[in-house]
Design a protein around this motif. Structure first.
Motif, short mmCIF file in Angstrom:
data_model
loop_
_atom_site.label_atom_id
_atom_site.label_comp_id
_atom_site.label_asym_id
_atom_site.label_seq_id
_atom_site.Cartn_x
_atom_site.Cartn_y
_atom_site.Cartn_z
N HIS A 1 0.83 -1.21 0.00
CA HIS A 1 0.00 0.00 0.00
C HIS A 1 0.86 1.26 0.00
CE1 HIS A 1 -3.84 -1.93 0.15
NE2 HIS A 1 -3.49 -2.64 1.22
N ARG A 2 1.98 1.22 0.73
CA ARG A 2 2.88 2.38 0.74
C ARG A 2 3.53 2.59 -0.63
NH1 ARG A 2 3.44 7.27 1.41
NH2 ARG A 2 5.49 8.02 1.97
N VAL A 3 3.91 1.49 -1.28
CA VAL A 3 4.47 1.58 -2.63
C VAL A 3 3.44 2.21 -3.56
CG1 VAL A 3 5.27 0.26 -4.62
CG2 VAL A 3 6.06 -0.35 -2.33
N ASP A 4 2.21 1.75 -3.47
CA ASP A 4 1.14 2.28 -4.31
C ASP A 4 0.90 3.77 -4.04
OD1 ASP A 4 -0.84 1.86 -6.32
OD2 ASP A 4 -2.38 1.90 -4.76
N GLU A 5 0.94 4.18 -2.76
CA GLU A 5 0.78 5.59 -2.41
C GLU A 5 1.88 6.44 -3.04
OE1 GLU A 5 0.90 5.83 1.81
OE2 GLU A 5 -1.11 4.98 2.06
N LEU A 6 3.12 5.98 -2.92
CA LEU A 6 4.24 6.73 -3.49
C LEU A 6 4.13 6.81 -5.01
CD1 LEU A 6 7.07 5.27 -1.25
CD2 LEU A 6 6.37 7.67 -1.34
N PHE A 7 3.76 5.71 -5.64
CA PHE A 7 3.60 5.68 -7.09
C PHE A 7 2.52 6.66 -7.55
CE2 PHE A 7 1.37 3.66 -10.75
CZ PHE A 7 2.34 3.91 -11.70
N GLU A 8 1.41 6.67 -6.86
CA GLU A 8 0.29 7.53 -7.24
C GLU A 8 0.56 9.01 -6.96
OE1 GLU A 8 -2.51 6.75 -8.86
OE2 GLU A 8 -1.88 4.66 -9.00
N SER A 9 1.34 9.31 -5.94
CA SER A 9 1.53 10.71 -5.55
C SER A 9 2.75 11.38 -6.17
CB SER A 9 1.59 10.83 -4.03
OG SER A 9 2.71 10.15 -3.52
N HIS A 10 3.61 10.61 -6.83
CA HIS A 10 4.81 11.18 -7.45
C HIS A 10 4.83 10.80 -8.94
CE1 HIS A 10 5.85 11.18 -3.19
NE2 HIS A 10 6.60 12.23 -3.49
N GLU A 11 4.50 11.75 -9.75
CA GLU A 11 4.33 11.53 -11.19
C GLU A 11 5.56 10.92 -11.86
OE1 GLU A 11 3.83 14.51 -14.85
OE2 GLU A 11 2.27 14.67 -13.33
N ARG A 12 6.74 11.31 -11.42
CA ARG A 12 7.97 10.88 -12.09
C ARG A 12 8.50 9.53 -11.60
NH1 ARG A 12 12.07 15.74 -11.86
NH2 ARG A 12 13.33 14.08 -12.73
N VAL A 13 7.93 8.99 -10.53
CA VAL A 13 8.43 7.74 -9.94
C VAL A 13 7.66 6.55 -10.49
CG1 VAL A 13 8.77 6.50 -7.77
CG2 VAL A 13 9.13 8.96 -7.85
N SER A 14 8.40 5.59 -11.07
CA SER A 14 7.76 4.38 -11.58
C SER A 14 7.34 3.50 -10.41
CB SER A 14 8.72 3.61 -12.48
OG SER A 14 9.77 3.05 -11.72
N PHE A 15 6.49 2.53 -10.68
CA PHE A 15 6.05 1.62 -9.63
C PHE A 15 7.24 0.86 -9.05
CE2 PHE A 15 4.30 -2.20 -7.76
CZ PHE A 15 3.27 -1.68 -7.00
N GLY A 16 8.14 0.41 -9.91
CA GLY A 16 9.33 -0.31 -9.44
C GLY A 16 10.21 0.57 -8.57
#
Length: 56
Positions: A9-24
């Protein structure tokens, strides 16, 4: 299993809130947060906008 869900869930939050950061790439700051590490050695400036992480 609960810890894995929380981490995902934290990975998903970071991915969704930072446009330039890929899911990986979002897995890296999530891990750093979970382990209390504040510094990341990387040439990737996409990590610069993530609070609590300092890229060296």
């Amino acid at each position: 299993m609960q810890c894995a869900r929380k981490g995902f869930h934290r990975v998903d939050e970071l991915f969704e809130s930072h446009e330039r950061v890929s899911f990986g790439d979002a897995t890296i700051p999530a891990y750093l947060e979970r382990t209390g590490i504040q510094f990341l050695y990387s040439f990737d400036d996409d990590f610069d906008g993530i609070e609590g992480i300092s890229r060296l």
